[in-house]
Design an enzyme around this catalytic site. Structure first.
Site, PDB file in Angstrom:
ATOM      1  N   SER A   1       0.823  -1.216   0.000  1.00 16.13           N
ATOM      2  CA  SER A   1       0.000   0.000   0.000  1.00 16.13           C
ATOM      3  C   SER A   1       0.855   1.263   0.000  1.00 16.13           C
ATOM      4  O   SER A   1       0.524   2.242  -0.678  1.00 16.13           O
ATOM      5  CB  SER A   1      -0.947  -0.007   1.202  1.00 16.13           C
ATOM      6  N   ILE A   2       1.970   1.250   0.728  1.00 20.69           N
ATOM      7  CA  ILE A   2       2.838   2.431   0.744  1.00 20.69           C
ATOM      8  C   ILE A   2       3.559   2.569  -0.594  1.00 20.69           C
ATOM      9  O   ILE A   2       3.601   3.656  -1.175  1.00 20.69           O
ATOM     10  CB  ILE A   2       3.858   2.346   1.898  1.00 20.69           C
TER      11      ILE A   2
ATOM     12  N   SER B   1       9.168  -7.078  -5.683  1.00 23.04           N
ATOM     13  CA  SER B   1       8.236  -7.517  -4.656  1.00 23.04           C
ATOM     14  C   SER B   1       8.276  -9.036  -4.594  1.00 23.04           C
ATOM     15  O   SER B   1       8.926  -9.682  -5.429  1.00 23.04           O
ATOM     16  CB  SER B   1       6.820  -7.025  -4.988  1.00 23.04           C
ATOM     17  N   ARG B   2       7.594  -9.603  -3.607  1.00 20.06           N
ATOM     18  CA  ARG B   2       7.585 -11.068  -3.496  1.00 20.06           C
ATOM     19  C   ARG B   2       6.943 -11.713  -4.707  1.00 20.06           C
ATOM     20  O   ARG B   2       7.326 -12.798  -5.124  1.00 20.06           O
ATOM     21  CB  ARG B   2       6.835 -11.496  -2.223  1.00 20.06           C
TER      22      ARG B   2
ATOM     23  N   ARG C   1      12.026  -0.027   7.472  1.00 14.23           N
ATOM     24  CA  ARG C   1      12.719  -0.401   8.698  1.00 14.23           C
ATOM     25  C   ARG C   1      14.225  -0.330   8.435  1.00 14.23           C
ATOM     26  O   ARG C   1      14.697  -0.709   7.352  1.00 14.23           O
ATOM     27  CB  ARG C   1      12.335  -1.814   9.162  1.00 14.23           C
TER      28      ARG C   1
ATOM     29  N   GLU D   1      17.609   2.389  16.510  1.00 18.97           N
ATOM     30  CA  GLU D   1      16.993   3.662  16.913  1.00 18.97           C
ATOM     31  C   GLU D   1      16.937   3.775  18.438  1.00 18.97           C
ATOM     32  O   GLU D   1      16.696   2.771  19.114  1.00 18.97           O
ATOM     33  CB  GLU D   1      15.580   3.742  16.317  1.00 18.97           C
TER      34      GLU D   1
ATOM     35  N   HIS E   1      12.276   8.717  12.500  1.00 20.96           N
ATOM     36  CA  HIS E   1      11.180   7.747  12.371  1.00 20.96           C
ATOM     37  C   HIS E   1       9.827   8.440  12.571  1.00 20.96           C
ATOM     38  O   HIS E   1       9.018   8.047  13.416  1.00 20.96           O
ATOM     39  CB  HIS E   1      11.353   6.598  13.372  1.00 20.96           C
TER      40      HIS E   1
ATOM     41  N   ALA F   1       7.814   9.469   9.665  1.00 22.31           N
ATOM     42  CA  ALA F   1       7.080   9.547   8.392  1.00 22.31           C
ATOM     43  C   ALA F   1       5.574   9.378   8.573  1.00 22.31           C
ATOM     44  O   ALA F   1       4.790   9.916   7.792  1.00 22.31           O
ATOM     45  CB  ALA F   1       7.612   8.489   7.421  1.00 22.31           C
TER      46      ALA F   1
END
Length: 323
Positions: A163-164, A183-184, A240, A269, A287, A289
């Site tokens: 979705s992002i 992508s997978r 991540r 982080e 972090h 966003a």
């Protein structure tokens, strides 16, 4: 007559989710929130006090939901997490124990995509660097500011077209960027698909990291991928930190093997590699966003909606595991 607090369904809250700072009062009108950070008891003792009876947990994305933690909650039946990513949770153990899990779904997708594009524009057009140039009084001393780079026409590879990733593509297409993705599996989209991220990097000069952190994606972006991206290459990471081999990224940036990076996430982080702090071709953010007033309103409604659904024995709104 209003329902007393003791009559409300109990929810243990771990990790002090940040949206509660804005919506804690509204949340507390619907649920009896068991908050360890407001108790004088040590965490383990607080958990022991409530663990036998509590059926629902609300947790932040920074809470490690491990088999050891889950073993302390024999009555637990649902976990609602405020993050979209699930790398902090042992889903196999939740499945084994019959614990349902709901996450933030696509609540943050548009805001995170906005931020990814913002980072890319910032790196290429040197927005943050120019701001520092002015604030530090360098403009009167050095009239010739270094040339920036054009955004339009960039060949952008999106790693993880969920979705992002789709929202990032939607935003960059009007700039005239050429989109491809890894992508997978192949998606029903008009963009070229590359099953291998190294091959994707050879075709692009920008990589935008949008995939989930899993055992398969940890250090997916390594030195070989960065070298394939090339000396004009830009890396944007809003997923991540551990998806990139951070040490190799730092090395490539310092040695000029890639042109720059926009990083909202990091491996350890809130610790950021010191070498990055002095690089003008790197834009750093803590972090954030996903952090907007709009997303927090939506998150409150979704989190309370998932918990209400559980206590009313209705389907969860954003199930990841549904027993």
């Amino acid at each position: 007559m209003a329902e007393s607090k003791n009559d409300l369904p109990a929810v243990i809250v771990l990790g002090n989710p940040s949206f509660l700072k804005l919506y804690g009062e509204q949340f507390s009108s619907k649920f009896k929130l068991l908050k360890p950070w407001e108790s004088s008891l040590p965490l383990n003792q607080f958990i022991t006090t409530h663990a036998q009876s509590v059926q629902a947990m609300l947790c932040s994305g920074g809470t490690r939901v491990t088999p050891s933690l889950l073993s302390q909650f024999p009555s637990l039946r649902v976990i609602v997490t405020t993050s979209a990513g699930l790398n902090h949770m042992d889903l196999d153990e939740c499945r084994r124990l019959g614990i349902s899990v709901a996450n933030a779904g696509t609540i943050f997708s548009e805001d995170v995509a906005d931020f990814a594009v913002g980072l890319l524009i910032d790196v290429l057009r040197k927005v943050s660097a120019a701001d520092r140039f002015v604030r530090n009084g360098l403009w009167p001393l050095h009239r010739d500011y270094p040339l920036a780079s054009k955004v339009g026409g960039r060949k952008v590879g999106i790693v993880g077209l969920g979705s992002i990733g789709l929202e990032v593509a939607k935003r960059l297409e009007p700039f005239g960027c050429v989109i491809s993705y890894q992508s997978r599996k192949k998606k029903p989209v008009p963009f070229p698909f590359y099953p291998d991220v190294h091959e994707l990097a050879t075709k692009c000069d920008v990589l935008v990291i949008c995939c989930a952190l899993t055992d398969q994606t940890r250090h997916l972006i390594n030195k070989e991928v960065l070298l394939a991206l090339g000396k004009q290459g830009i890396v944007i990471n809003i997923a991540r930190g551990a998806i990139i081999n951070e040490m190799e990224l730092v090395q490539c940036l310092v040695q000029g093997e890639i042109a720059g990076a926009g990083l909202d996430v990091f491996k350890n982080e809130p610790n950021v590699p010191e070498e990055l702090l002095s690089l003008d071709n790197v834009v750093l953010s803590p972090h954030v966003a996903f952090l907007t007033e709009d997303s927090f309103q939506d998150l409150y409604e979704l989190m309370s909606g998932n918990l209400e659904a559980f206590f009313l024995n209705k389907p969860l709104l954003t199930p990841v595991l549904d027993d």
